[in-house]
Design an enzyme around this catalytic site. Sequence first.
Site, PDB file in Angstrom:
ATOM      1  N   LEU A  46      -9.711   0.094  17.807  1.00 21.96           N
ATOM      2  CA  LEU A  46      -8.911  -0.584  16.777  1.00 21.96           C
ATOM      3  C   LEU A  46      -9.720  -0.843  15.503  1.00 21.96           C
ATOM      4  CD1 LEU A  46      -6.247  -2.129  16.055  1.00 21.96           C
ATOM      5  CD2 LEU A  46      -7.389  -4.187  16.905  1.00 21.96           C
ATOM      6  N   GLU A  60      -7.460  -2.055  -2.531  1.00 20.36           N
ATOM      7  CA  GLU A  60      -6.768  -1.222  -1.530  1.00 20.36           C
ATOM      8  C   GLU A  60      -5.844  -0.235  -2.235  1.00 20.36           C
ATOM      9  OE1 GLU A  60      -4.962  -3.094   1.932  1.00 20.36           O
ATOM     10  OE2 GLU A  60      -6.139  -4.892   1.618  1.00 20.36           O
ATOM     11  N   HIS A  90      -7.791  -0.806   5.939  1.00 18.72           N
ATOM     12  CA  HIS A  90      -8.072  -2.096   6.577  1.00 18.72           C
ATOM     13  C   HIS A  90      -8.719  -3.033   5.554  1.00 18.72           C
ATOM     14  CE1 HIS A  90      -8.819  -4.894   9.808  1.00 18.72           C
ATOM     15  NE2 HIS A  90     -10.028  -5.058   9.317  1.00 18.72           N
ATOM     16  N   LEU A 117      -2.236   1.554  18.670  1.00 16.04           N
ATOM     17  CA  LEU A 117      -1.766   2.869  19.115  1.00 16.04           C
ATOM     18  C   LEU A 117      -2.565   3.324  20.336  1.00 16.04           C
ATOM     19  CD1 LEU A 117      -1.515   4.288  15.517  1.00 16.04           C
ATOM     20  CD2 LEU A 117       0.435   3.875  17.047  1.00 16.04           C
ATOM     21  N   THR A 156      -9.463   6.262  15.158  1.00 15.83           N
ATOM     22  CA  THR A 156      -9.905   6.635  16.505  1.00 15.83           C
ATOM     23  C   THR A 156      -9.286   5.612  17.460  1.00 15.83           C
ATOM     24  OG1 THR A 156     -11.875   5.257  16.357  1.00 15.83           O
ATOM     25  CG2 THR A 156     -12.115   7.544  15.646  1.00 15.83           C
ATOM     26  N   ASN A 168       0.841  -1.210   0.000  1.00 19.29           N
ATOM     27  CA  ASN A 168       0.000   0.000   0.000  1.00 19.29           C
ATOM     28  C   ASN A 168       0.869   1.250   0.000  1.00 19.29           C
ATOM     29  OD1 ASN A 168      -3.047  -0.337   0.132  1.00 19.29           O
ATOM     30  ND2 ASN A 168      -2.341  -1.965   1.501  1.00 19.29           N
ATOM     31  N   MET A 219       1.117  -2.510  11.940  1.00 22.95           N
ATOM     32  CA  MET A 219       0.414  -3.502  12.755  1.00 22.95           C
ATOM     33  C   MET A 219       0.697  -3.335  14.245  1.00 22.95           C
ATOM     34  SD  MET A 219      -1.157  -4.731  10.257  1.00 22.95           S
ATOM     35  CE  MET A 219      -1.948  -6.309  10.529  1.00 22.95           C
TER      36      MET A 219
END
Length: 212
Positions: free
Chosen positions: A140, A170, A105, A89, A137, A14, A86
């Site tokens: 997850l 994607e 995702h 956060l 946000t 990506n 991955m």
Amino acid sequence: MKSIVILISGRGSNMQALLEAQLPCRIAAVISNRANAEGLNIAKARGIATAVVEHRDYADRDSFDAALAKTIDACHPDFVALAGFMRILTAGFVERYRGKLVNIHPSLLPAYSGLNTHARALHDGVRIHGCTVHFVTPDLDHGPIIVQAAVPVLCHDDERTLAARVLHEEHRIYPQAIRWLCADQIELNEQGRVTFRYHQQSGFALISPGLE
Ligand code: GAR
């Protein structure tokens, strides 16, 4: 010109799609939490600055996220794009980049957040699967959705063929989402919803399997 930082953990396809899309922004850096992420070599070969913030070097999530934020902020990006990054956060990190942090995702969120999305979709027998670009946000793989692509699940699909079909999309929707962001076409409003200044709406339905 706006600038972005891309965060990766592995293969970096990506990220590569973003590098090749001739986006109307500067790619300030590619940062990985793993020194052996294959994507770092792709970025280096294209003359993009790279950095590694190894998560294993930090005692906890807070200290890792603080180090990551310091590396990102040194680049002064307008947006931060997670591209196969991955790591979970912390809420503090996510809040710091509110409206500037986006993720891709491999599912039609809110279905199949987390890992093994294609295997779970096949197991459930869904006929339509896909991918999502969204603002990040603290939840997850959730957050206000910018754009989604849907693909049919074919009767002979296995995880590999389905993943490839989704990945192809994607690589189309992520550059588009970044283009909208950099052109100020979309933003995250105070209510936490994505507002579009301009976008084309397709009137087509994806029906899977097709009707006779
Ligand atoms: C991509 O399929 C991306 O959507 C997914 O990881 C893969 C990374 O591939 N991300 C997530 O699952 C985030 N929860 P890439 O390194 O080749 O872009």
